[in-house]
Design a protein around this motif. Structure first.
Motif, PDB file in Angstrom:
ATOM      1  N   ALA A   1       0.848  -1.195   0.000  1.00 63.54           N
ATOM      2  CA  ALA A   1       0.000   0.000   0.000  1.00 63.54           C
ATOM      3  C   ALA A   1       0.878   1.237   0.000  1.00 63.54           C
ATOM      4  CB  ALA A   1      -0.917   0.008   1.220  1.00 63.54           C
TER       5      ALA A   1
ATOM      6  N   ASN B   1       1.754   5.239   0.717  1.00 61.14           N
ATOM      7  CA  ASN B   1       1.493   6.290   1.697  1.00 61.14           C
ATOM      8  C   ASN B   1       2.049   7.618   1.205  1.00 61.14           C
ATOM      9  OD1 ASN B   1       0.424   4.907   4.268  1.00 61.14           O
ATOM     10  ND2 ASN B   1       2.198   3.646   3.743  1.00 61.14           N
TER      11      ASN B   1
ATOM     12  N   ASP C   1       4.425   0.122   3.635  1.00 57.21           N
ATOM     13  CA  ASP C   1       3.390  -0.843   4.013  1.00 57.21           C
ATOM     14  C   ASP C   1       3.462  -2.122   3.191  1.00 57.21           C
ATOM     15  OD1 ASP C   1       2.504   1.067   5.751  1.00 57.21           O
ATOM     16  OD2 ASP C   1       0.548   1.359   4.815  1.00 57.21           O
TER      17      ASP C   1
ATOM     18  N   ASP D   1      -6.154  -5.721   1.169  1.00 52.73           N
ATOM     19  CA  ASP D   1      -6.622  -4.908   2.291  1.00 52.73           C
ATOM     20  C   ASP D   1      -5.586  -4.891   3.417  1.00 52.73           C
ATOM     21  OD1 ASP D   1      -9.029  -4.149   1.126  1.00 52.73           O
ATOM     22  OD2 ASP D   1     -10.138  -5.846   1.952  1.00 52.73           O
TER      23      ASP D   1
ATOM     24  N   SER E   1      -2.456  -5.032   3.304  1.00 57.35           N
ATOM     25  CA  SER E   1      -1.227  -4.292   3.042  1.00 57.35           C
ATOM     26  C   SER E   1      -1.262  -2.876   3.608  1.00 57.35           C
ATOM     27  CB  SER E   1      -0.951  -4.227   1.536  1.00 57.35           C
ATOM     28  OG  SER E   1      -1.929  -3.463   0.856  1.00 57.35           O
ATOM     29  N   GLN E   2      -2.440  -2.368   3.932  1.00 56.87           N
ATOM     30  CA  GLN E   2      -2.533  -1.009   4.489  1.00 56.87           C
ATOM     31  C   GLN E   2      -2.487  -0.997   6.016  1.00 56.87           C
ATOM     32  OE1 GLN E   2      -6.979   0.322   4.521  1.00 56.87           O
ATOM     33  NE2 GLN E   2      -6.641  -0.690   2.558  1.00 56.87           N
TER      34      GLN E   2
ATOM     35  N   SER F   1      -5.940   8.162   5.416  1.00 51.19           N
ATOM     36  CA  SER F   1      -5.799   6.796   5.914  1.00 51.19           C
ATOM     37  C   SER F   1      -5.676   6.785   7.426  1.00 51.19           C
ATOM     38  CB  SER F   1      -4.580   6.125   5.276  1.00 51.19           C
ATOM     39  OG  SER F   1      -4.446   4.797   5.750  1.00 51.19           O
TER      40      SER F   1
ATOM     41  N   ASN G   1      -9.330   0.848   4.465  1.00 51.93           N
ATOM     42  CA  ASN G   1      -9.595   2.005   3.602  1.00 51.93           C
ATOM     43  C   ASN G   1     -10.131   1.522   2.259  1.00 51.93           C
ATOM     44  OD1 ASN G   1      -6.482   3.737   4.491  1.00 51.93           O
ATOM     45  ND2 ASN G   1      -8.355   3.507   5.656  1.00 51.93           N
TER      46      ASN G   1
ATOM     47  N   LYS H   1      -9.948   1.121  -1.593  1.00 52.67           N
ATOM     48  CA  LYS H   1      -8.672   0.956  -2.295  1.00 52.67           C
ATOM     49  C   LYS H   1      -8.850   1.021  -3.803  1.00 52.67           C
ATOM     50  CE  LYS H   1      -8.990  -4.116  -2.186  1.00 52.67           C
ATOM     51  NZ  LYS H   1     -10.316  -4.185  -1.570  1.00 52.67           N
TER      52      LYS H   1
ATOM     53  N   LYS I   1      -6.736   4.116  -0.810  1.00 49.29           N
ATOM     54  CA  LYS I   1      -5.374   3.623  -0.768  1.00 49.29           C
ATOM     55  C   LYS I   1      -4.987   3.070  -2.137  1.00 49.29           C
ATOM     56  CE  LYS I   1      -2.998   3.645   3.144  1.00 49.29           C
ATOM     57  NZ  LYS I   1      -1.667   4.249   3.228  1.00 49.29           N
TER      58      LYS I   1
ATOM     59  N   ILE J   1      -2.897   0.500  -4.142  1.00 48.92           N
ATOM     60  CA  ILE J   1      -2.377  -0.833  -3.822  1.00 48.92           C
ATOM     61  C   ILE J   1      -1.668  -1.419  -5.037  1.00 48.92           C
ATOM     62  CG2 ILE J   1      -2.952  -3.158  -3.007  1.00 48.92           C
ATOM     63  CD1 ILE J   1      -3.642  -1.034  -0.943  1.00 48.92           C
TER      64      ILE J   1
END
Length: 346
Positions: free
Chosen positions: A40, A42, A62, A121, A123-124, A163, A309, A311, A335, A337
């Motif tokens: 993810a 950032n 992440d 999911d 990964s965040q 996030s 979040n 994605k 997010k 991804i």
């Protein structure tokens, strides 16, 4: 066994990034080697690259994936080979980042990822929720979902659609607090769905006055997930006449009498000293907090009480990272991804 080399997204001297072959690292004391399934993005990823241009650094903080190897001095039973995990590293500054086939991670501040959460999911579950945990439970020692408040009191979360803000809202609501948030009107429904009791438009010139009225002038606790571009003035003005405490994601400007701002940084929990974005000497206390917050987050997830979040999955894995970095400043409420397996010719 992991191979000796891997593909990774590496920073160039001019701030661009390329996919290249790099060695697969070996886990040291207290570390695990994770085979990365998804990453993810950032804001700190593109900010660190732009500010430092650290040639040779691997992009990304992440990750979610499976434990490939366990290093020495990892307590027995803490992690197991093949376990699904998620967490974060200090990416884009060192030769260890999540935008790679394998990443070195600390074994303790790592979340166990149940089968009910996809790798995309999961990964965040790094910088966002760990920062939210710091803002709520380190900077201010507010109630937690494990030990919720017996009597609700108001909390303001500035940047509710970010996030960090999305996770902070959920944690605060699960902790029994009355949650007020700011966001852009296009994200009002999202922020309310996460548990915010009232949401205010941060563009409104009267927003601080409206928050103060809605909280009856009793607001003494706030979280600023943005901490720049005007949010400090709004948050400080919304607090009670006596003042209050603001947890911040960046160093805060001086506001007004009675207001205390406490900045935090998620990297502190990784157990290593660093010299960017400021000087930090590692402490056992900060590392222990990371372990405790990982346990809290894992517990909330296991009870199906946390929402990821929204994605957007980019189509070409590591080959999409450069585009994701360019798009990042323009995307809000979602997010970005990357799935490692989607990388062409991997």
């Amino acid at each position: 066994m992991a191979p000796s080399t891997q593909k990774a997204v590496v920073v160039q001297a001019d701030g661009s990034v390329v996919i290249t072959s790099v060695p697969v690292p070996k886990p040291g004391p207290g570390q695990i080697l994770v085979k990365v399934a998804a990453v993810a993005q950032n804001p700190v990823d593109f900010k660190t690259i732009a500010w430092v241009k650290k040639e040779g650094a691997i992009v990304g903080c992440d990750y979610a994936g499976t434990v490939e190897e366990i290093g020495p001095d990892v307590p027995a039973g803490l992690r197991t080979v093949g376990e699904r995990v998620a967490g974060f590293v200090f990416g884009s500054y060192y030769k260890n980042g999540s935008c790679a086939q394998y990443v070195l991670a600390e074994a303790a501040p790592t979340v166990h990822l149940p089968d009910s959460w996809s790798f995309e999911d999961g990964s965040q579950l790094g910088v966002g929720p760990f920062t939210a945990a710091q803002l709520l439970w380190e900077a201010q020692q507010l109630p937690t979902p494990i030990q919720p408040a017996t009597t609700p009191f108001p909390l303001l979360i500035s940047g509710g659609a970010s996030s960090v803000g999305q996770y902070a809202i959920q944690f605060a609501k699960l902790s029994g607090l009355q949650v007020f948030a700011t966001a852009s009107p296009k994200h009002f429904d999202l922020v309310k769905s996460l548990g915010a009791d009232e949401v205010f438009d941060y563009h409104d010139p009267e927003v601080a006055k409206k928050i103060k009225a809605a909280t009856g002038g009793k607001l003494k606790h706030a979280v600023d997930a943005i901490s720049e571009t005007g949010t400090p003035a709004i948050v400080a003005a919304a607090l009670s006449d006596e003042g209050g405490v603001i947890s911040a994601t960046l160093p805060y400007p001086e506001t007004r009498a009675g207001v205390t701002a406490i900045p935090i940084c998620a990297y502190n929990m990784l157990g290593k000293s660093y010299d960017f974005p400021f000087q930090w000497e590692a402490t056992e206390e900060a590392k222990a907090l990371g372990k405790r917050f990982a346990e809290h987050i894992s517990k909330v997830i296991s009870l199906n009480r946390l929402k990821p979040n929204p994605k957007v999955v980019y189509p070409s894995g590591l080959a999409s990272v450069q585009q994701g970095l360019l798009d990042g400043p323009k995307i809000s409420g979602q997010k970005i991804i990357f799935r490692i397996a989607d990388t062409p010719d991997l």
